[in-house]
Design an enzyme around this catalytic site. Structure first.
Site, PDB file in Angstrom:
ATOM      1  N   LYS A  43       7.029 -32.796   1.227  1.00 39.45           N
ATOM      2  CA  LYS A  43       8.460 -33.068   1.075  1.00 39.45           C
ATOM      3  C   LYS A  43       8.788 -33.321  -0.393  1.00 39.45           C
ATOM      4  O   LYS A  43       8.236 -34.242  -1.006  1.00 39.45           O
ATOM      5  CB  LYS A  43       8.866 -34.279   1.928  1.00 39.45           C
ATOM      6  CG  LYS A  43       8.454 -34.170   3.401  1.00 39.45           C
ATOM      7  CD  LYS A  43       9.019 -32.931   4.062  1.00 39.45           C
ATOM      8  CE  LYS A  43       8.471 -32.759   5.475  1.00 39.45           C
ATOM      9  NZ  LYS A  43       8.856 -31.476   6.078  1.00 39.45           N
TER      10      LYS A  43
ATOM     11  N   ASP B  66       8.943 -28.556   1.122  1.00 39.30           N
ATOM     12  CA  ASP B  66      10.157 -28.694   1.917  1.00 39.30           C
ATOM     13  C   ASP B  66      11.175 -29.550   1.158  1.00 39.30           C
ATOM     14  O   ASP B  66      10.962 -30.747   0.971  1.00 39.30           O
ATOM     15  CB  ASP B  66       9.812 -29.324   3.270  1.00 39.30           C
ATOM     16  CG  ASP B  66      10.973 -29.276   4.242  1.00 39.30           C
ATOM     17  OD1 ASP B  66      12.083 -28.871   3.834  1.00 39.30           O
ATOM     18  OD2 ASP B  66      10.762 -29.642   5.418  1.00 39.30           O
TER      19      ASP B  66
ATOM     20  N   GLU C  51      11.099 -24.561   1.168  1.00 40.62           N
ATOM     21  CA  GLU C  51      11.904 -24.594   2.387  1.00 40.62           C
ATOM     22  C   GLU C  51      13.234 -25.295   2.134  1.00 40.62           C
ATOM     23  O   GLU C  51      13.270 -26.376   1.560  1.00 40.62           O
ATOM     24  CB  GLU C  51      11.157 -25.303   3.516  1.00 40.62           C
ATOM     25  CG  GLU C  51      11.929 -25.260   4.836  1.00 40.62           C
ATOM     26  CD  GLU C  51      11.036 -25.552   6.021  1.00 40.62           C
ATOM     27  OE1 GLU C  51      10.497 -24.604   6.614  1.00 40.62           O
ATOM     28  OE2 GLU C  51      10.853 -26.738   6.348  1.00 40.62           O
TER      29      GLU C  51
ATOM     30  N   ASP D  76      15.463 -23.453   7.293  1.00 40.22           N
ATOM     31  CA  ASP D  76      15.097 -24.363   8.376  1.00 40.22           C
ATOM     32  C   ASP D  76      16.365 -25.043   8.912  1.00 40.22           C
ATOM     33  O   ASP D  76      16.937 -24.602   9.901  1.00 40.22           O
ATOM     34  CB  ASP D  76      14.080 -25.353   7.764  1.00 40.22           C
ATOM     35  CG  ASP D  76      13.724 -26.514   8.641  1.00 40.22           C
ATOM     36  OD1 ASP D  76      14.184 -26.555   9.774  1.00 40.22           O
ATOM     37  OD2 ASP D  76      12.967 -27.396   8.197  1.00 40.22           O
TER      38      ASP D  76
ATOM     39  N   LYS E 193      13.053 -24.527  14.701  1.00 45.08           N
ATOM     40  CA  LYS E 193      12.839 -25.805  15.385  1.00 45.08           C
ATOM     41  C   LYS E 193      13.533 -25.736  16.746  1.00 45.08           C
ATOM     42  O   LYS E 193      14.740 -25.523  16.832  1.00 45.08           O
ATOM     43  CB  LYS E 193      13.381 -26.955  14.544  1.00 45.08           C
ATOM     44  CG  LYS E 193      12.522 -27.223  13.299  1.00 45.08           C
ATOM     45  CD  LYS E 193      12.494 -28.707  12.969  1.00 45.08           C
ATOM     46  CE  LYS E 193      11.469 -29.035  11.900  1.00 45.08           C
ATOM     47  NZ  LYS E 193      12.018 -28.921  10.543  1.00 45.08           N
TER      48      LYS E 193
HETATM   49 MG    MG Z   1      11.871 -28.457   6.974  1.00 46.60          MG
END
Ligand code: MG
Length: 368
Positions: free
Chosen positions: A165, A193, A218, A241, A265
């Site tokens: 992240k 991400d 991402e 995403d 997701k």
């Molecule tokens: Mg993500």
């Protein structure tokens, strides 16, 4: 076969470690999970789960799932759960949008359809790869030292895929990317991400400074318009995403070449039925995929794994096991679990795992 009763359970799933989304903007400690039991007149029972990644991550509200099911239930009762498209249309008629509220029902119907056919869902959907899928870690750290420590903790459990992240301070993000690339091991799959954390200018600064590394980023910016605006001005592979929600999003991203990877997701996109169409759009456009639960227990992980098994091995980078981040286990160790950093498709018909009902308490809603 007809759906005769829907029971809805609310369970809090505490995270083992408090979790900060990219850049430390959003903190999560407990996930609000909705478990759904769908009973049929044949005796078959299916289970579904909807667990958003907190209320502040994307427009998906834990209590909203339960309210949405209350609204949709009268139109679902009496339908044949094996006819997942009929159930999907009934839900879309009863409640436009709110895809996250529909995914647990869709999941339970696929579970029943698989059991009725005697097949895992992936096989019933026409796929069914048995190649174990790498589990992506979730490295919600902030400094270089913390990032290294968290990645090492996952590596010791066999993980070869990591979602690191970033998305805070640009200078620090560049330094962290460079450090992770320095310690990257052969064969590791690493996704950076951003969780929408950069403006267009910030994204281009990082992409320019890391161009030699060809790193996968991402959701670099907030919207698809932002991602479209910087497209063509950088050479970084992009995964989309949070802004991959509807089939229309998938069509736009593919048509306009906005991303090289879909991060699908299941809870966010409304379940397996809708996600399977995104998979096909991706494959038709040379777009690879990560398939993940939005959050939740082993049931949500199992659902993602079932879809992942319908994607050719070469096009499916990794799945995610949110179960590894929780302090409670509602399925008593059953279902797909981390084996050396990978999940293996369950051979049981349907979803492949049901919860321990005693772990769920009393239902908060029963519709029949
Ligand atoms: Mg993500």
């Amino acid at each position: 076969m007809k759906i005769k009763r829907i029971s809805v359970y609310h369970v809090d799933l505490p995270l083992e470690h408090p979790y900060w989304l990219s850049g430390g903007r959003l903190k999560f400690e407990v996930l609000d999970a909705t478990l759904v039991k769908v009973e049929t007149d044949s005796g078959l029972v299916g289970w579904g789960e909807g667990t958003p990644w907190g209320h502040t991550y994307v427009p998906a509200h834990g209590p909203g799932i339960r309210a949405g099911i209350e609204t949709m239930a009268p139109l679902i009762i009496g339908l044949d759960p094996r006819h997942v498209l009929d159930v999907e249309r009934a839900m879309d008629l009863a409640l436009p949008g709110h895809l996250y509220a529909k995914s647990p029902i869709d999941m339970a119907c696929w579970d029943i359809a698989g059991q009725a056919a005697g097949l895992p869902i992936a096989d019933l959907m026409g796929g069914g790869s048995r190649t174990p899928r790498p589990i992506a870690s979730s490295v919600g750290a902030k400094t270089i030292d913390e990032t290294r420590a968290v990645m090492d903790r996952y590596r010791q459990r066999g993980y070869i895929a990591h979602s690191v992240k970033i998305g805070g301070d640009v200078t620090r993000d560049i330094a962290r990317i460079r450090d992770v690339e320095d310690i990257r091991r052969d064969g590791e799959i690493i996704l950076y991400d951003v969780n929408r954390g950069w403006t267009r200018q910030q994204a281009l600064r990082v992409m320019s400074a890391t161009e030699d590394l060809n790193v996968m980023l991402e959701q670099p910016c907030e919207t698809l318009d932002d991602i479209a605006a910087i497209s063509g001005k950088h050479a970084s592979p992009v995964s989309v995403d949070e802004t991959l929600v509807t089939l229309q999003d998938a069509a736009r991203i593919a048509r306009d070449g906005l991303a090289e990877i879909f991060g699908i997701k299941l809870n966010r996109v409304g379940g397996l039925t809708k996600a399977a169409r995104m998979r096909d759009i991706a494959l038709a456009h040379g777009i690879d995929m990560f398939v993940m639960a939005t959050g939740g227990s082993v049931l949500a992980d199992a659902e993602a794994l079932q879809l992942a098994a319908t994607i050719p091995d070469a096009n499916c980078h990794a799945v995610w096991a949110c179960q590894d981040m929780l302090t409670v286990d509602i399925a008593g160790g059953r279902g797909p679990r981390n084996i050396d950093g990978h999940l293996h498709l369950p051979e049981a018909p349907g979803l492949g795992v049901h919860p321990d009902e005693n772990a769920l308490g009393d239902p908060v809603g029963v519709y029949s």
